[in-house]
Write a protein that holds these residues in place. Structure first.
Motif, short mmCIF file in Angstrom:
data_model
loop_
_atom_site.label_atom_id
_atom_site.label_comp_id
_atom_site.label_asym_id
_atom_site.label_seq_id
_atom_site.Cartn_x
_atom_site.Cartn_y
_atom_site.Cartn_z
N GLN A 68 12.13 14.85 17.96
CA GLN A 68 11.87 14.19 16.69
C GLN A 68 10.37 13.90 16.63
OE1 GLN A 68 14.02 13.95 14.34
NE2 GLN A 68 15.95 14.29 15.42
N TYR A 69 9.81 13.89 15.41
CA TYR A 69 8.36 13.87 15.28
C TYR A 69 7.87 12.63 14.53
CZ TYR A 69 8.81 18.62 16.95
OH TYR A 69 9.10 19.72 17.73
N TRP A 70 6.60 12.31 14.80
CA TRP A 70 5.93 11.17 14.17
C TRP A 70 6.76 9.90 14.37
CZ3 TRP A 70 1.43 13.08 13.93
CH2 TRP A 70 1.24 14.41 13.57
N ALA A 71 7.05 9.64 15.65
CA ALA A 71 7.98 8.58 16.02
C ALA A 71 7.24 7.30 16.43
CB ALA A 71 8.89 9.04 17.15
N VAL A 72 7.60 6.19 15.78
CA VAL A 72 7.03 4.87 16.08
C VAL A 72 8.14 4.00 16.63
CG1 VAL A 72 5.91 2.82 15.12
CG2 VAL A 72 5.30 5.10 14.25
N ARG A 73 8.03 3.63 17.91
CA ARG A 73 9.08 2.82 18.53
C ARG A 73 8.98 1.37 18.07
NH1 ARG A 73 12.21 2.93 23.22
NH2 ARG A 73 11.24 4.83 24.01
N ILE A 74 10.13 0.78 17.69
CA ILE A 74 10.13 -0.63 17.26
C ILE A 74 11.07 -1.50 18.11
CG2 ILE A 74 9.42 -0.09 14.90
CD1 ILE A 74 12.36 -0.44 14.05
N SER A 75 11.73 -0.93 19.09
CA SER A 75 12.48 -1.72 20.07
C SER A 75 12.82 -0.83 21.24
CB SER A 75 13.77 -2.32 19.47
OG SER A 75 14.79 -1.35 19.43
N ALA A 78 6.65 10.04 7.15
CA ALA A 78 6.62 9.57 8.54
C ALA A 78 5.23 9.73 9.14
CB ALA A 78 7.64 10.32 9.38
N ARG A 79 4.59 10.85 8.86
CA ARG A 79 3.25 11.07 9.39
C ARG A 79 2.25 10.10 8.76
NH1 ARG A 79 -0.09 16.74 10.30
NH2 ARG A 79 -1.93 15.74 11.21
N ALA A 80 2.40 9.86 7.45
CA ALA A 80 1.49 8.94 6.78
C ALA A 80 1.62 7.53 7.37
CB ALA A 80 1.77 8.92 5.29
N TYR A 81 2.85 7.09 7.60
CA TYR A 81 3.03 5.77 8.20
C TYR A 81 2.55 5.75 9.65
CZ TYR A 81 5.12 1.91 10.64
OH TYR A 81 5.28 0.82 11.45
N GLU A 133 15.47 2.24 18.81
CA GLU A 133 15.13 2.25 17.39
C GLU A 133 13.69 2.73 17.19
OE1 GLU A 133 17.80 -1.31 15.44
OE2 GLU A 133 16.06 -1.88 16.63
N PHE A 134 13.54 3.70 16.31
CA PHE A 134 12.24 4.25 15.93
C PHE A 134 12.18 4.35 14.41
CE2 PHE A 134 12.65 5.79 20.22
CZ PHE A 134 11.37 6.02 20.71
N ILE A 135 10.98 4.41 13.91
CA ILE A 135 10.73 4.91 12.56
C ILE A 135 10.16 6.31 12.76
CG2 ILE A 135 9.42 4.60 10.42
CD1 ILE A 135 9.21 1.60 11.14
N HIS A 136 10.86 7.33 12.27
CA HIS A 136 10.42 8.69 12.57
C HIS A 136 10.86 9.66 11.48
CE1 HIS A 136 14.38 10.38 13.85
NE2 HIS A 136 14.63 9.14 14.24
N ALA A 137 10.28 10.84 11.54
CA ALA A 137 10.65 11.91 10.61
C ALA A 137 11.99 12.51 11.00
CB ALA A 137 9.57 12.98 10.60
N ASN A 138 12.80 12.80 9.98
CA ASN A 138 14.05 13.50 10.24
C ASN A 138 14.43 14.32 8.99
OD1 ASN A 138 16.48 14.50 11.04
ND2 ASN A 138 17.42 12.52 11.51
N PRO A 139 14.01 15.57 8.98
CA PRO A 139 14.32 16.41 7.82
C PRO A 139 15.83 16.55 7.57
CG PRO A 139 12.63 17.44 9.19
CD PRO A 139 13.17 16.27 9.96
N ALA A 140 16.65 16.39 8.62
CA ALA A 140 18.09 16.56 8.46
C ALA A 140 18.71 15.49 7.57
CB ALA A 140 18.77 16.57 9.82
N SER A 141 18.05 14.33 7.46
CA SER A 141 18.61 13.25 6.63
C SER A 141 17.86 13.07 5.31
CB SER A 141 18.61 11.93 7.40
OG SER A 141 17.29 11.47 7.62
N VAL A 196 0.82 -1.22 0.00
CA VAL A 196 0.00 0.00 0.00
C VAL A 196 0.85 1.27 0.00
CG1 VAL A 196 -2.00 -1.11 1.06
CG2 VAL A 196 -0.23 -0.10 2.52
N SER A 197 2.13 1.16 0.42
CA SER A 197 2.99 2.35 0.46
C SER A 197 4.45 1.93 0.32
CB SER A 197 2.83 3.12 1.77
OG SER A 197 1.50 3.53 1.98
N THR A 198 5.24 2.76 -0.36
CA THR A 198 6.69 2.58 -0.43
C THR A 198 7.33 3.94 -0.16
OG1 THR A 198 6.48 0.80 -2.05
CG2 THR A 198 8.63 1.87 -1.87
N TYR A 199 8.20 3.98 0.86
CA TYR A 199 8.82 5.24 1.28
C TYR A 199 10.34 5.15 1.16
CZ TYR A 199 4.26 5.65 3.65
OH TYR A 199 2.92 5.67 3.95
#
Length: 456
Positions: A367-374, A407-410, A378-386, A322-325
């Motif tokens: 950091q924003y729109w952060a989803v913790r995975i461990s 990041a917000r969409a996910y 480790e998070f999946i999150h937004a980072n404009p700097a990268s 459904v999505s590829t980022y």
């Protein structure tokens, strides 16, 4: 990578009323006596003493003892001088055996103390029937119980309370119409310590297909206590699921047992977990303060394919992409920054997280729109700097970086228990990376971590 406090969903367990508790079952066997043997025993007074002191002391001990003595005296007279006593060789006589005297027994015995809440509690008669039986505490609250179809056994059907006194009432109606009141009382254990337990999935929650069920204790449990706990646990599902409990290593917080399926949960499955722990003797850890239970739903199947080599993050929902980022993963040249390969699960999420890693020069970096995975940071999150590296190179400190929009969409689709399958890195997810590494353990190893498997 950075370290954050844990975020768990708390269970809503059912608390047993404090005024309930129960005893260990002691069964008294009825005794059938040969006439001549009985006559000899009566001569020395053994039978009357044994029965009066044993099977009848729990209720109305004087009247029951008198009844037993009277019955036995009648048998003894029948065997006295002038009676037709069969010869030693005649063992086929129809009236060889005396009638069994009626006996009322109870478990536990009257006056017992330290009875455990889950011990068997019952009263039984060998003839006639029980009527209006009740077991109540000092506040007059009645304990739930059931009368057997034949009317001769009444049994408690729920755990009793800690540090409580219980009293019997009701009556025993014998075949001749004689009514004997039920009396007597006993006391339950007063725990020197109690153990707190909690479950990570609340009642009514919706979780992802990789969600483990986790029950944690605030004390270390012995091998025996773990086995006793595991025997009490049950998992029921609306769809067929093969699963198992496993005890992960104790932590500074205490013992923990996890349940996971062999493969991911089937989507749209209803799961009910029951942990009737109240009143369970955990040895040195004490007694649990309450039961736990939860009925929750496994929602849609959403699996994240996180390939560090392709620098992509792909969301697969119910078998369809459904999505590829575009993404950037941990920098491979520094082992401490490598994103761990293996199946993570979504643990929690927050619109804003303050991230800290002093070794790499940042403290409370938002950091924003952060989803913790461990729990290793480790998070999946937004980072404009990268942003310039997303989709082409891995430069992060271990997290999976996305653009703010992606990041917000996910973030909006992620729920606890969604699997995140990371591939293409040099470091493996392991016990060193936090609390939920369940899917990094092979099924064979997982089953070997059962306390019951270890005890067999």
């Amino acid at each position: 990578m950075h370290h954050m406090s844990r975020s768990w969903e708390r269970s809503r367990g059912r608390h047993r009323p404090g005024r309930r508790s129960g005893p260990r079952s002691l069964r008294h066997r009825s005794i059938t006596l040969h006439r001549r043997t009985l006559a000899k025993l009566l001569a020395v007074g053994v039978v009357v003493a044994a029965l009066a002191a044993g099977g009848a002391t729990a209720f109305a001990s004087d009247s029951v003892r008198d009844a037993i003595a009277s019955n036995l005296s009648g048998v003894g007279k029948g065997l006295g001088a002038g009676s037709d006593s069969p010869s030693d060789g005649d063992s086929s006589s129809g009236d060889e055996q005396a009638d069994v005297p009626p006996v009322l027994t109870a478990s536990p015995l009257a006056g017992a103390t330290g009875v455990k809440p889950r011990d068997a509690v019952r009263t039984t008669v060998t003839s006639g029937e029980l009527r209006d039986v009740a077991l109540t505490n000092t506040d007059g609250d009645a304990v739930k119980g059931e009368l057997a179809p034949d009317g001769r056994t009444w049994s408690v059907s729920e755990p009793l309370g800690y540090d409580a006194t219980y009293r019997w009432s009701g009556s025993w109606v014998r075949p001749d119409g004689t009514v004997t009141p039920l009396t007597g009382q006993f006391g339950t254990v007063d725990p020197a310590r109690t153990a707190r337990a909690s479950m990570n999935i609340r009642d009514g929650a919706t979780v992802g297909v990789g969600a483990p069920v986790i029950i944690t204790f605030d004390r270390d449990l012995s091998a025996k206590a773990k086995a006793d706990v595991e025997r009490a646990l049950s998992v029921r599902t609306s769809k067929q699921v093969e699963g198992a409990w496993a005890w992960l290593p104790d932590t500074a917080d205490g013992s923990r047992v996890h349940y996971r399926p062999r493969t991911y949960w089937p989507a749209n499955t209803t799961v009910t977990v029951d942990a009737p722990l109240y009143g369970l003797d955990l040895g040195d850890a004490g007694y649990p303060a309450k039961d736990l239970s939860s009925t929750f739903t496994v929602g849609r199947s959403q699996i994240v394919k996180a390939d560090a080599q392709s620098h992509q993050l792909v969301v697969v929902r119910d078998g369809k992409t459904v999505s590829t980022y575009d993404a950037s993963y941990g920098k491979e040249s520094d082992p401490r920054r490598v994103t761990r390969s293996g199946t993570h699960v979504v643990m929690s999420k927050s619109q804003k997280v303050l991230m800290t890693n002093r070794d790499y020069g940042y403290v409370d970096l938002p950091q924003y729109w952060a989803v913790r995975i461990s729990n290793n940071g480790e998070f999946i999150h937004a980072n404009p700097a990268s942003t310039s590296s997303q989709g082409n190179s891995n430069v992060t400190h271990g997290c999976v970086n996305l653009s703010t929009k992606n990041a917000r969409a996910y973030f909006d689709t992620a729920i606890f228990g969604d699997p995140v399958e990371v591939t293409g890195t040099t470091e493996k997810l392991s016990a060193a990376d936090g609390d939920i590494y369940d899917w990094a353990i092979t099924w064979a190893d997982w089953k070997s971590m059962s306390a019951l498997a270890r005890a067999s």
